[in-house]
Write a protein that holds these residues in place. Sequence first.
Motif, mmCIF file in Angstrom:
data_model
loop_
_atom_site.group_PDB
_atom_site.id
_atom_site.type_symbol
_atom_site.label_atom_id
_atom_site.label_comp_id
_atom_site.label_asym_id
_atom_site.label_seq_id
_atom_site.Cartn_x
_atom_site.Cartn_y
_atom_site.Cartn_z
ATOM 1 N N ASN A 127 0.803 -1.227 0.000
ATOM 2 C CA ASN A 127 0.000 0.000 0.000
ATOM 3 C C ASN A 127 0.834 1.274 0.000
ATOM 4 N N ASN A 128 2.122 1.105 -0.292
ATOM 5 C CA ASN A 128 2.995 2.282 -0.318
ATOM 6 C C ASN A 128 4.188 2.015 -1.236
ATOM 7 N N LEU A 129 3.860 1.730 -2.506
ATOM 8 C CA LEU A 129 4.898 1.430 -3.487
ATOM 9 C C LEU A 129 4.902 2.540 -4.540
ATOM 10 N N GLY A 130 6.064 3.119 -4.720
ATOM 11 C CA GLY A 130 6.187 4.165 -5.735
ATOM 12 C C GLY A 130 6.587 3.562 -7.072
ATOM 13 N N GLN A 141 4.726 9.393 -16.085
ATOM 14 C CA GLN A 141 3.779 9.009 -15.038
ATOM 15 C C GLN A 141 4.549 8.692 -13.774
ATOM 16 N N LYS A 142 3.996 9.150 -12.657
ATOM 17 C CA LYS A 142 4.586 8.871 -11.361
ATOM 18 C C LYS A 142 3.432 8.528 -10.443
ATOM 19 N N GLY A 143 3.472 7.348 -9.853
ATOM 20 C CA GLY A 143 2.348 6.951 -9.018
ATOM 21 C C GLY A 143 2.814 6.338 -7.721
ATOM 22 N N GLY A 190 9.549 1.106 -17.186
ATOM 23 C CA GLY A 190 8.858 1.173 -15.903
ATOM 24 C C GLY A 190 9.823 0.938 -14.747
ATOM 25 N N TYR A 191 9.714 1.782 -13.735
ATOM 26 C CA TYR A 191 10.566 1.688 -12.546
ATOM 27 C C TYR A 191 9.695 1.478 -11.312
ATOM 28 N N LEU A 192 10.010 0.437 -10.557
ATOM 29 C CA LEU A 192 9.313 0.176 -9.294
ATOM 30 C C LEU A 192 10.278 0.504 -8.172
ATOM 31 N N GLN A 193 9.898 1.452 -7.350
ATOM 32 C CA GLN A 193 10.760 1.922 -6.254
ATOM 33 C C GLN A 193 12.195 2.166 -6.745
ATOM 34 N N GLY A 194 12.284 2.797 -7.913
ATOM 35 C CA GLY A 194 13.582 3.190 -8.454
ATOM 36 C C GLY A 194 14.298 2.136 -9.271
ATOM 37 N N ASN A 195 13.766 0.899 -9.275
ATOM 38 C CA ASN A 195 14.430 -0.165 -10.039
ATOM 39 C C ASN A 195 13.694 -0.429 -11.347
#
Length: 203
Positions: A127-130, A141-143, A190-195
């Motif tokens: 519930n708190n993934l950038g 896009q930034k979510g 696409g980057y998940l938490q910077g990766n």
Amino acid sequence: MKIICIGRNYAAHAKELRNDLPTEPVIFMKPKSALLLPGKPAYYPEFTKDLQYECELVIKISKNGKFIQEKFAHKYYSEITLGIDFTARDVQREQQKKGLPWEIAKAFDGSAAAGTFVTLDESMDINNLGFELKLNGATVQKGDTRDMIFNVNNIISYVSKFFTLNTGDLIYTGTPEGVGPVAINDTLEGYLQGNKIMEVKIQ
Ligand code: MG
């Protein structure tokens, strides 16, 4: 396997497409033939002039279930990735205007791009993934999953009232604001938490 998608799950995105905020999750599906696995080329379909990206967190179901209670929903997934819910926006608008289903605008071959799946670990709060989408190197896009109207466990519980969830099913959880068009030769990352976990090149 099936691909279940949630629409209008971020308030700012619903607003940018001039849609009302949903009071229950908006669900649609894509067939298995829509799945675009990592490394496969994405072809710009000939039936649209407005192919758009929607970057979304994707959940892979790891256990069969029906009528899953929200408090147990976390037991039904352990891997996530980012994906693109490719949308032929012009076709979608036409279908919506006529009150017809969306499938030809949303569920065509290659319309569900997926990145590399990563295993959720203790450091990750669903519930708190950038996450972030770059188009030709520029962030578009930034979510963050904390901004979802219906969170992941909420969605799993709701969806499983109607559809049995099976191992391997994918859930696309909706896109934040910033959707827009792509062109041939564009690259989406696409980057998940910077990766970086997803790359799609349009051909
Ligand atoms: Mg979407």
